[in-house]
Design a protein around this motif. Structure first.
Motif, PDB file in Angstrom:
ATOM      1  N   SER A   1       0.803  -1.210   0.000  1.00  0.00           N
ATOM      2  CA  SER A   1       0.000   0.000   0.000  1.00  0.00           C
ATOM      3  C   SER A   1       0.840   1.265   0.000  1.00  0.00           C
ATOM      4  O   SER A   1       0.301   2.352  -0.027  1.00  0.00           O
ATOM      5  N   SER A   2       2.158   1.145   0.052  1.00  0.00           N
ATOM      6  CA  SER A   2       3.002   2.331   0.059  1.00  0.00           C
ATOM      7  C   SER A   2       4.171   2.138  -0.885  1.00  0.00           C
ATOM      8  O   SER A   2       4.572   1.023  -1.196  1.00  0.00           O
TER       9      SER A   2
ATOM     10  N   GLN B   1       3.171  11.858   1.137  1.00  0.00           N
ATOM     11  CA  GLN B   1       2.252  11.719   0.010  1.00  0.00           C
ATOM     12  C   GLN B   1       2.882  10.941  -1.145  1.00  0.00           C
ATOM     13  O   GLN B   1       2.191  10.209  -1.853  1.00  0.00           O
ATOM     14  N   LEU B   2       4.179  11.081  -1.321  1.00  0.00           N
ATOM     15  CA  LEU B   2       4.849  10.312  -2.373  1.00  0.00           C
ATOM     16  C   LEU B   2       4.775   8.815  -2.092  1.00  0.00           C
ATOM     17  O   LEU B   2       4.586   8.010  -3.008  1.00  0.00           O
ATOM     18  N   LEU B   3       4.917   8.440  -0.828  1.00  0.00           N
ATOM     19  CA  LEU B   3       4.852   7.017  -0.485  1.00  0.00           C
ATOM     20  C   LEU B   3       3.488   6.426  -0.836  1.00  0.00           C
ATOM     21  O   LEU B   3       3.389   5.257  -1.220  1.00  0.00           O
ATOM     22  N   LEU B   4       2.446   7.228  -0.725  1.00  0.00           N
ATOM     23  CA  LEU B   4       1.094   6.743  -1.004  1.00  0.00           C
ATOM     24  C   LEU B   4       0.841   6.518  -2.492  1.00  0.00           C
ATOM     25  O   LEU B   4      -0.173   5.925  -2.859  1.00  0.00           O
ATOM     26  N   LEU B   5       1.756   6.983  -3.336  1.00  0.00           N
ATOM     27  CA  LEU B   5       1.594   6.757  -4.775  1.00  0.00           C
ATOM     28  C   LEU B   5       1.893   5.321  -5.174  1.00  0.00           C
ATOM     29  O   LEU B   5       1.644   4.931  -6.318  1.00  0.00           O
ATOM     30  N   GLN B   6       2.474   4.548  -4.231  1.00  0.00           N
ATOM     31  CA  GLN B   6       2.795   3.136  -4.475  1.00  0.00           C
ATOM     32  C   GLN B   6       3.748   2.974  -5.663  1.00  0.00           C
ATOM     33  O   GLN B   6       3.567   2.117  -6.525  1.00  0.00           O
ATOM     34  N   LYS B   7       4.754   3.829  -5.707  1.00  0.00           N
ATOM     35  CA  LYS B   7       5.729   3.787  -6.790  1.00  0.00           C
ATOM     36  C   LYS B   7       7.144   3.793  -6.222  1.00  0.00           C
ATOM     37  O   LYS B   7       7.375   4.164  -5.074  1.00  0.00           O
TER      38      LYS B   7
ATOM     39  N   PRO C   1      13.693   3.774 -11.191  1.00  0.00           N
ATOM     40  CA  PRO C   1      12.490   4.363 -10.590  1.00  0.00           C
ATOM     41  C   PRO C   1      11.298   4.326 -11.546  1.00  0.00           C
ATOM     42  O   PRO C   1      11.471   4.381 -12.772  1.00  0.00           O
ATOM     43  N   ASP C   2      10.118   4.226 -10.968  1.00  0.00           N
ATOM     44  CA  ASP C   2       8.900   4.403 -11.763  1.00  0.00           C
ATOM     45  C   ASP C   2       8.659   5.881 -12.030  1.00  0.00           C
ATOM     46  O   ASP C   2       8.091   6.246 -13.060  1.00  0.00           O
ATOM     47  N   LEU C   3       9.092   6.701 -11.064  1.00  0.00           N
ATOM     48  CA  LEU C   3       8.777   8.133 -11.117  1.00  0.00           C
ATOM     49  C   LEU C   3       9.972   8.942 -10.629  1.00  0.00           C
ATOM     50  O   LEU C   3      10.588   8.619  -9.612  1.00  0.00           O
ATOM     51  N   ILE C   4      10.290  10.006 -11.364  1.00  0.00           N
ATOM     52  CA  ILE C   4      11.262  11.007 -10.915  1.00  0.00           C
ATOM     53  C   ILE C   4      10.483  12.266 -10.569  1.00  0.00           C
ATOM     54  O   ILE C   4       9.807  12.843 -11.435  1.00  0.00           O
ATOM     55  N   LEU C   5      10.572  12.699  -9.324  1.00  0.00           N
ATOM     56  CA  LEU C   5      10.004  13.987  -8.936  1.00  0.00           C
ATOM     57  C   LEU C   5      11.098  15.030  -9.093  1.00  0.00           C
ATOM     58  O   LEU C   5      12.097  15.007  -8.383  1.00  0.00           O
TER      59      LEU C   5
END
Length: 317
Positions: free
Chosen positions: A27-28, A209-215, A79-83
């Motif tokens: 979930s995270s 909030q980033l952890l909640l993106l599940q990425k 990574p799935d996502l780069i912020l």
């Protein structure tokens, strides 16, 4: 029989614990690393650096090679996502803005290079909209920008420039990742010191909030340091430039909070650093996960031209 009756509850609770931890993991997400990269054209392509100063040319190549090495590390983390935090994006006066188009595209003229260098990326408009919504609910000064169409539905790409293009250009296999861009507000030009408490808080909330993106996420701060190292540069010379850059380097190598939010803060108004607010936001993010969980490393901190550039990584232990 007594030993069996004692073992059953222990086994039961062990299974419950395993199931709970597995559910929590599902979930995270995970922030696997954070990085600081410059966006000066000298870092991107030192071969076009117009200088007769051999030390300056050597420093430019050191920054370039360090940025290439960090780009390789980012790619290896898959990574799935780069912020990406940019100080030179399309900015609001007051609010931090997320780019909400599905695509981004732009170019960057490097120093003394006709160019330009072009880059196209997939933007994670869904995650960006989620972040805008949830951070807004928590009272953060954030919003979102969509260009030439509705959020998540615009056919044209969001325009990017050097603040986004150059740092991302160092990342290999960028086509396998998505990017979320947060643009620092333009009040950073005059109010970066006053923004410190807000930036630390935003970083902490952003972490959760980033952890909640599940990425699987990498945080990338686009930043140059003091812009007042050279009297012949566009911003002139200031004695604040060198101590500011050194304080940022001390922070990036030790995560000493005072070096960033106290020492560097004393100099930033005269040093004129575009990247300072992004660094403070990143510190708030890492602090939320406990600073002991990060391994800081500075690969280089030089000013071959009028502005300082630092390359740094913060990997999870």
């Amino acid at each position: 029989m007594a030993s069996i009756s004692l073992q059953v509850p222990v086994l039961f609770y062990a299974l419950i614990s395993i199931a709970f931890n597995k559910s929590l993991a599902m979930s995270s997400g995970e922030i696997v690393g954070a990085f600081v990269l410059p966006h000066g054209g000298i870092a991107f392509d030192p071969s076009h650096f117009n200088t007769s100063n051999q030390t300056a040319r050597q420093e430019a190549w050191l920054i370039h090679d360090a940025a290439q090495a960090v780009g390789e590390i980012i790619s290896s983390l898959k990574p799935d996502l780069i912020l990406l935090s940019t100080p030179h994006g399309i900015a609001d006066l007051e609010k931090f803005q997320f780019y909400l188009n599905p695509k981004g595209r732009g170019s960057a003229d490097t120093d003394n290079y006709v160019g330009p260098y072009r880059l196209a990326v997939d933007l994670d408009s869904i995650s960006s909209q989620d972040l805008v919504r949830e951070l807004g609910k928590l009272g953060e000064h954030v919003s979102g920008l969509s260009a030439f169409g509705p959020p998540g539905g615009a056919a044209d790409p969001f325009p990017l420039r050097w603040g986004e293009v150059i740092p991302l250009s160092f990342v290999r296999s960028l086509e396998t990742m998505k990017v979320a861009v947060i643009s620092q507000p333009s009040r950073r030009y005059n109010d970066s010191v006053q923004m410190i408490p807000e930036l630390l808080h935003l970083g902490a909330v952003l972490h959760d909030q980033l952890l909640l993106l599940q990425k699987r996420i990498v945080v990338l701060i686009s930043a140059d340091l003091a812009h007042t190292h050279d009297k012949n540069g566009p911003y002139g010379y200031s004695t604040a430039a060198e101590p500011f850059d050194q304080a940022c380097s001390l922070w990036a190598s030790t995560l000493d909070e005072a070096a960033l939010v106290s020492t560097a803060a004393q100099y930033v108004n005269k040093a004129l650093s575009c990247g300072y607010t992004g660094l403070v936001m990143l510190h708030g993010l890492m602090k939320e996960a406990s600073l002991d969980n990060w391994m800081p490393k500075v690969y280089g901190n030089y000013h071959p031209s009028y502005y300082g550039m630092m390359v740094a990584s913060f990997l999870r232990k």
